[in-house]
Design an enzyme around this catalytic site. Structure first.
Site, short mmCIF file in Angstrom:
data_model
loop_
_atom_site.label_atom_id
_atom_site.label_comp_id
_atom_site.label_asym_id
_atom_site.label_seq_id
_atom_site.Cartn_x
_atom_site.Cartn_y
_atom_site.Cartn_z
N GLU A 1 -5.19 9.42 -3.93
CA GLU A 1 -6.74 9.46 -3.59
C GLU A 1 -7.33 11.10 -3.68
O GLU A 1 -6.84 11.77 -2.43
CB GLU A 1 -6.60 9.28 -1.18
N GLU B 1 -4.51 -2.82 -5.44
CA GLU B 1 -4.43 -2.95 -3.55
C GLU B 1 -5.94 -3.85 -3.85
O GLU B 1 -6.17 -4.07 -2.36
CB GLU B 1 -4.29 -1.42 -2.68
C1 XIL Z 1 -2.46 1.31 4.32
C2 XIL Z 1 -1.54 0.22 4.88
O1 XIL Z 1 -1.78 -1.07 4.86
C3 XIL Z 1 -1.77 0.27 6.54
O2 XIL Z 1 -0.50 -0.37 7.22
C4 XIL Z 1 -1.47 1.79 7.25
O3 XIL Z 1 -1.64 2.15 8.44
C5 XIL Z 1 -2.40 2.34 6.34
O4 XIL Z 1 -2.66 2.62 4.78
N1 XIL Z 1 -4.84 2.86 0.67
C6 XIL Z 1 -3.84 3.41 0.45
C7 XIL Z 1 -2.48 2.32 1.68
O5 XIL Z 1 -3.65 3.62 -0.70
O6 XIL Z 1 -1.63 3.49 1.48
C8 XIL Z 1 -3.37 2.01 2.47
O7 XIL Z 1 -2.44 1.53 3.30
C9 XIL Z 1 -4.57 1.42 2.45
C10 XIL Z 1 -5.06 2.13 1.67
#
Ligand code: XIL
Length: 441
Positions: free
Chosen positions: A217, A333
């Site tokens: 990101e 994801e």
């Molecule tokens: C999220 C987790 O799933 C949550 O448990 C935490 O509170 C916040 O982060 N993009 C990403 C992940 O790259 O690391 C994030 O994960 C979701 C969005």
């Protein structure tokens, strides 16, 4: 309560008739917000790339001490709609089929005393694990001279013991709660410090972690300030880029990871980089810069998506751009929320997750997997990972509430129900992996 199961291919109607209300018992855990939770972003968050909803939220939730979640209170009035898979998902693919998991003492940890059924489903259907939280920066490297690997080692050992690989997530990520304190306003040699961070972690895990999101990101096209499209994180601020250049910290991190373990697959990972042309362009700018140096292997697409957005063409186009560069494409994801609270105006109410919606979601998951297979040639398939196992553990309910104020008990974004039964969505992915048409049947 036991939910009757029957083979899916013969069971759509029968399953509909057999749906039963799940007794909402013993459900007192939160929805898996992580040991320390901050939403990073709004994901594939708008019905058009120009209408960005709040793209950055900074809510945090209290650490939960519950060792494990039990059943969910968020079953729809229809109860869980389940199938009995006659396949093991990961065996249908010759690329990693992954799932993000909670570990240590997080809610939904796979290491809880009562988590054996959860572990069984994971081992049955997946060939790769990503740590949902516990391999992020502050968990592994809380202080400059202190690394904490025990929880991650437990996860990696579990994967190894069960014949799974691990995708590392993430070596460099900006959220305040994730950046180790000592890295804020670092006054020493930041390049040496960041190199040490990356090198130590990558070397620790060696080849048991087969790939890494090296930087997560780095793009920010939603804030009005900055206007250069880069996220002005602490890392960016160490050395802002010259105009038209990629922020130097990105190359420093990739170079360190590459130097430590050139055989691992190194990814740049981001969200909203399919339909949003600006964000895709920035992603590709990073990829091209690193590719010129020979220190990147692929691009990770987070893919926190919705039923109707982004379009399949958007996925196809974005994947193709990466494939054209000879780089790997990894869906890192994936979740498919059945409601999109960022569409503009009042967030829509929570829908009833009925058979019609479950079937539409099955088709959607199938089509996404199908686009992946159609667009990405076998040698460039980095993997296909869902962000969580069961609907009730999804991060999205917290995320949506933090970002929009709307409350959702459930948005049913994953492949398994809260009771660990498989959803039709799992069949959808299997259909695509099997080369079968995506169908509601
Ligand atoms: C999220 C987790 O799933 C949550 O448990 C935490 O509170 C916040 O982060 N993009 C990403 C992940 O790259 O690391 C994030 O994960 C979701 C969005």
């Amino acid at each position: 309560m036991t939910i009757p199961k029957i083979p899916y291919r013969f069971s759509t109607l029968a399953t509909a008739l057999l749906t039963v209300a799940l007794t909402a018992c013993g459900s007192d855990s939160d929805n898996g917000g992580g040991a320390s939770s901050q939403s990073s972003q709004s994901s594939e968050n708008a019905s058009s790339s120009s209408t960005s909803a709040s793209s950055q939220t900074s809510a945090s939730s209290e650490a939960s001490t519950s060792s494990e979640a039990s059943s969910s209170s968020s079953a729809s009035s229809e109860g869980p709609i389940s199938i009995e898979p006659d396949f093991q998902l990961s065996l249908l693919a010759d690329f990693p089929v992954g799932v993000a998991v909670s570990a240590a003492s997080e809610p939904y940890t796979i290491f809880g005393n009562n988590a054996q059924p959860r572990r069984d489903v994971i081992v049955e259907h997946f060939s790769q694990l990503t740590a949902g939280n516990i391999m992020k920066m502050s968990y592994l490297h809380p202080e400059e001279d202190r690394y904490t690997f025990d929880d991650a080692d437990e996860l990696v050992n579990f994967a190894q013991t069960n014949g799974m690989s691990v995708h590392g997530h993430a070596l460099v990520w900006h959220p305040d709660y994730q950046v180790p304190n000592f890295m804020n306003g670092y006054e020493g040699d930041w390049e040496a410090m960041l190199t040490d961070h990356v090198t130590t972690i990558v070397n620790h895990f060696g080849d048991t972690v087969v790939s890494w999101d090296v930087v997560n990101e780095a793009v920010d096209t939603y804030s009005s300030n900055p206007s250069d499209g880069w996220r002005h994180s602490v890392f960016y601020n160490y050395e802002p880029p010259a105009e038209g250049e990629v922020p130097p910290y990105i190359e420093v991190a990739f170079q360190a990871a590459h130097d430590a373990k050139p055989e691992l697959d190194l990814y740049y990972n981001d969200y909203d980089n399919t339909a949003n042309a600006d964000r895709l362009a920035k992603t590709l700018e990073i990829a091209d810069h690193l590719d010129d140096k020979g220190i990147i292997d692929g691009v990770g697409f987070q893919m926190h998506v919705y039923m109707g957005y982004p379009s399949l063409d958007a996925f196809r186009n974005a994947f193709q751009e990466v494939v054209d560069r000879g780089l790997k494409v990894k869906v890192t994801e994936l979740d498919v929320a059945v409601v999109n609270p960022y569409g503009g105006g009042e967030p829509p109410p929570q829908p009833d997750y009925d058979m019609e919606l479950a079937t539409a979601q099955k088709v959607r998951f199938c089509e996404i997997a199908e686009v992946y297979l159609e667009t990405v040639p076998a040698e460039l398939r980095g993997g296909f990972t869902v962000w969580g196992l069961t609907d009730d553990e999804s991060w999205l309910m917290n995320q949506f509430e933090n970002a929009t104020g709307a409350e959702y008990d459930d948005v049913w974004p994953l492949l398994f129900n809260a009771d660990l039964s498989a959803k039709p969505a799992l069949q959808g992915v299997a259909d695509a992996f099997n080369g079968e048409p995506c169908s509601a049947e």
